[in-house]
Design a protein around this motif. Structure first.
Motif, PDB file in Angstrom:
ATOM      1  N   UNK A   3      48.084  29.187  19.388  1.00 45.49           N
ATOM      2  CA  UNK A   3      47.358  29.003  18.136  1.00 45.49           C
ATOM      3  C   UNK A   3      46.390  27.840  18.299  1.00 45.49           C
ATOM      4  N   UNK A   4      45.405  27.794  17.414  1.00 44.69           N
ATOM      5  CA  UNK A   4      44.424  26.716  17.392  1.00 44.69           C
ATOM      6  C   UNK A   4      44.361  26.141  15.982  1.00 44.69           C
ATOM      7  N   UNK A   5      44.159  24.831  15.908  1.00 45.06           N
ATOM      8  CA  UNK A   5      43.976  24.182  14.611  1.00 45.06           C
ATOM      9  C   UNK A   5      42.806  23.210  14.691  1.00 45.06           C
ATOM     10  N   UNK A   6      42.254  22.942  13.519  1.00 42.35           N
ATOM     11  CA  UNK A   6      41.211  21.922  13.386  1.00 42.35           C
ATOM     12  C   UNK A   6      41.790  20.828  12.504  1.00 42.35           C
ATOM     13  N   UNK A  45      39.779  19.603  17.539  1.00 41.08           N
ATOM     14  CA  UNK A  45      40.131  21.011  17.703  1.00 41.08           C
ATOM     15  C   UNK A  45      41.122  21.052  18.853  1.00 41.08           C
ATOM     16  N   UNK A  46      42.282  21.641  18.597  1.00 41.08           N
ATOM     17  CA  UNK A  46      43.319  21.673  19.619  1.00 41.08           C
ATOM     18  C   UNK A  46      43.937  23.066  19.667  1.00 41.08           C
ATOM     19  N   UNK A  47      44.138  23.574  20.887  1.00 38.35           N
ATOM     20  CA  UNK A  47      44.689  24.909  21.096  1.00 38.35           C
ATOM     21  C   UNK A  47      45.819  24.844  22.116  1.00 38.35           C
ATOM     22  N   UNK A  48      46.809  25.698  21.918  1.00 35.49           N
ATOM     23  CA  UNK A  48      47.929  25.759  22.851  1.00 35.49           C
ATOM     24  C   UNK A  48      49.086  26.527  22.251  1.00 35.49           C
ATOM     25  N   UNK A  72      44.205  13.256   6.044  1.00 36.36           N
ATOM     26  CA  UNK A  72      44.111  14.143   7.192  1.00 36.36           C
ATOM     27  C   UNK A  72      44.125  15.582   6.699  1.00 36.36           C
ATOM     28  N   UNK A  73      43.176  16.366   7.187  1.00 42.63           N
ATOM     29  CA  UNK A  73      43.098  17.781   6.826  1.00 42.63           C
ATOM     30  C   UNK A  73      43.408  18.591   8.083  1.00 42.63           C
ATOM     31  N   UNK A  74      44.363  19.498   7.972  1.00 44.72           N
ATOM     32  CA  UNK A  74      44.719  20.377   9.088  1.00 44.72           C
ATOM     33  C   UNK A  74      44.576  21.809   8.604  1.00 44.72           C
ATOM     34  N   UNK A  75      43.813  22.604   9.372  1.00 49.29           N
ATOM     35  CA  UNK A  75      43.606  24.001   8.992  1.00 49.29           C
ATOM     36  C   UNK A  75      43.547  24.880  10.232  1.00 49.29           C
ATOM     37  N   UNK A  76      43.842  26.162  10.089  1.00 48.77           N
ATOM     38  CA  UNK A  76      43.751  27.087  11.230  1.00 48.77           C
ATOM     39  C   UNK A  76      42.315  27.137  11.751  1.00 48.77           C
ATOM     40  N   UNK A  77      42.190  27.468  13.016  1.00 53.06           N
ATOM     41  CA  UNK A  77      40.883  27.502  13.653  1.00 53.06           C
ATOM     42  C   UNK A  77      40.842  28.702  14.595  1.00 53.06           C
ATOM     43  N   UNK A  78      39.750  29.429  14.585  1.00 58.00           N
ATOM     44  CA  UNK A  78      39.565  30.547  15.512  1.00 58.00           C
ATOM     45  C   UNK A  78      38.837  30.010  16.739  1.00 58.00           C
TER      46      UNK A  78
END
Length: 91
Positions: A3-6, A45-48, A72-78
């Motif tokens: 998954x990736x998040x921003x 942006x982090x993916x893993x 801090x804002x964390x949301x899904x990222x494509x």
């Protein structure tokens, strides 16, 4: 599962925070992506692997609370780029 998040941190961070905590732990958790330091905030942006992302965000919340930053804002990222297995810092 991958998954990736921003993450957006709406504050100025101490000078070494991004390299010491964010980049170092991204490497330890085998994550890829980037951190973009701007004048008044930081975009990450982090993916893993999902479990590693969860551990990374837990660590980030813990470290940010030590320096009294709570915006801090964390949301899904494509994922739209190939980060080639590396976590980079853009300044």
């Amino acid at each position: 599962m991958k998954k990736c998040i921003k993450i957006v941190i709406n504050s100025t961070l101490p000078e070494a925070f991004v390299a010491k905590h964010i980049q170092k732990n991204a490497k330890n958790f085998e994550l890829e992506g980037l951190a973009h330091k701007l004048t008044d905030h930081v975009k990450i942006v982090v993916c893993g692997m999902k479990d590693n992302i969860d551990q990374f965000t837990d660590m980030l919340h813990k470290e940010l609370s030590k320096i009294k930053i709570h915006e801090t804002i964390i949301e899904p990222f494509v994922k739209d780029k190939d980060y080639r297995g590396v976590f980079r810092i853009l300044e």
